[in-house]
Scaffold this active site. Structure first.
Site, mmCIF file in Angstrom:
data_model
loop_
_atom_site.group_PDB
_atom_site.id
_atom_site.type_symbol
_atom_site.label_atom_id
_atom_site.label_comp_id
_atom_site.label_asym_id
_atom_site.label_seq_id
_atom_site.Cartn_x
_atom_site.Cartn_y
_atom_site.Cartn_z
ATOM 1 N N GLU A 154 10.814 -4.796 -6.674
ATOM 2 C CA GLU A 154 10.889 -3.453 -6.093
ATOM 3 C C GLU A 154 11.893 -2.561 -6.799
ATOM 4 O OE1 GLU A 154 9.338 -0.801 -4.661
ATOM 5 O OE2 GLU A 154 8.807 -2.260 -3.129
ATOM 6 N N VAL A 157 11.599 0.395 -10.293
ATOM 7 C CA VAL A 157 11.306 1.835 -10.323
ATOM 8 C C VAL A 157 11.894 2.474 -9.072
ATOM 9 C CG1 VAL A 157 9.511 3.611 -10.365
ATOM 10 C CG2 VAL A 157 9.172 1.486 -11.636
ATOM 11 N N GLY A 211 28.855 9.523 -15.952
ATOM 12 C CA GLY A 211 28.318 8.169 -15.889
ATOM 13 C C GLY A 211 26.812 8.093 -15.773
ATOM 14 N N ASP A 225 13.169 4.850 -21.238
ATOM 15 C CA ASP A 225 13.329 4.375 -19.861
ATOM 16 C C ASP A 225 12.156 4.848 -19.003
ATOM 17 O OD1 ASP A 225 15.090 3.387 -17.496
ATOM 18 O OD2 ASP A 225 14.620 5.454 -16.965
ATOM 19 N N LYS A 229 9.158 2.539 -17.063
ATOM 20 C CA LYS A 229 8.806 2.698 -15.650
ATOM 21 C C LYS A 229 7.336 3.071 -15.489
ATOM 22 C CE LYS A 229 13.506 3.923 -14.316
ATOM 23 N NZ LYS A 229 14.454 5.009 -14.033
#
Length: 347
Positions: A154, A157, A211, A225, A229
């Site tokens: 889970e 994503v 950050g 990234d 996903k």
């Protein structure tokens, strides 16, 4: 009723792993009382912090304190051991592997090998690493199913937002026709800063300062990234065969202040979108910066917020938003998978 023991081997002990352990300690008695399971972490393996093992349970308070103090497990920690991740997994004889290693966008390794070894040792798997789901989901799921084991993911994503559970548990009989989302925090933040007048470099530096972005932000900026996903969503929700390399990918490095201003004048914004869609007999994915009208719900997805819109044949379009997640939400995704494992696989 006597509590059953459920032992965990963790690979990785970064921010999400540490927060999960804090959550587990806080909820341990609740799990006992509700589900009659005594959950213990018997092994932790990391690339840079060292490794711990104790069949009766690792001292999580001490492990957290040592890592927060020195960035590693102390040499004089009596639970410290040497060995590779695979060796420690085998030694642990745990019931569950929680895979929290760093994403390798090129091939999903070594997380895929860790999961394979877990299945060979009859261990259920919970992974927050999107690499195996983006690169090798069908084969790994087949391995799990053949042995009656869980492969839960889970967190891969939108942190702990119940994307996969939403479809599996609450949309019976629905076919997923496609999806569209804003799923990368760093790029969303940078373009929001540019809308406020910052140039690209200043916005990137601010994202790094807060950050959101790594020192090397290419995974986010170049769309990798988001592509991982997108591939994971295609593979799980649409029964596709995507990898990050098959996603049509364009990042945001080419987006200029002029593009942002032009979008404003047209009554909208530029967002990095992730899409999965059916094209005749094929299922395709793409990641790309696109104009979004201010009347669209996607235009209101600001800062670290994420959104996913899922199109179905019977239920139409469903949209789910995760607002301003912190590391607790990522850890919750792992924790929710642990409870799913207990409820659905360990009856």
């Amino acid at each position: 009723m006597e509590n059953r023991k459920l032992s965990i081997c963790m690979i990785g002990f970064g921010n999400a792993g540490k927060e999960f352990c804090r959550m587990l300690m806080e909820k341990k008695e609740e799990i006992k009382n509700t589900y009659n399971f005594n959950v213990v972490v018997t092994a932790i393996s990391t690339r840079s912090k060292g490794a711990l093992f104790d069949p009766s349970g690792v001292d999580l308070n001490r492990a957290l304190q040592e890592v927060e103090t020195e960035g590693r497990f102390f040499q004089n920690n009596p639970q410290r051991i040497d060995g590779s991740a695979l060796e420690i997994m085998q030694k642990s004889e745990a019931d569950v592997l929680i895979e929290l290693s760093t994403l390798s966008i090129e091939d999903g390794q070594p997380a895929i090998s860790h999961i394979e070894e877990a299945f060979r040792n009859n261990m259920h798997v919970i992974t927050a690493n999107k690499g195996p789901i983006a690169w090798d989901y069908k084969r790994l799921k087949k391995m799990a199913d053949e042995k009656g084991l869980a492969l839960l993911h889970e967190t891969t994503v939108m942190d702990g937002t119940p994307i996969f559970n939403l479809v599996e548990k609450t949309l019976p009989g629905c076919k997923i026709l496609g999806f569209k989302g804003i799923l990368n925090t760093t790029t969303n933040f940078i373009m929001e800063e540019m809308e406020a007048g910052s140039d690209y470099e200043a916005a990137l530096k601010e994202a790094q300062r807060r950050g959101f972005a790594e020192a090397d932000p290419s995974m986010d900026i170049d769309g990798w990234d988001a592509a991982a996903k997108t591939a994971a969503l295609i593979n799980v929700l649409m029964d596709g065969n995507a990898t990050p390399m098959t996603i049509d990918r364009t990042g945001i490095s080419g987006v200029t202040l002029k593009d942002i201003d032009d979008a404003k004048r047209k009554g909208g914004k530029i967002k990095l979108l992730c899409e999965g869609f059916r094209d005749e007999d094929d299922i395709k994915g793409r990641v790309y910066p696109s104009f979004v009208d201010n009347k669209d719900i996607f235009s209101n997805i600001d800062s670290t917020t994420s959104v996913l819109s899922i199109s179905t044949d019977l239920m139409g379009e469903i949209c789910i938003v995760e607002r301003y997640p912190e590391i607790q939400q990522t850890a919750y995704g792992v924790y929710s998978d642990l409870l799913t494992l207990i409820k659905d696989y360990l009856k």
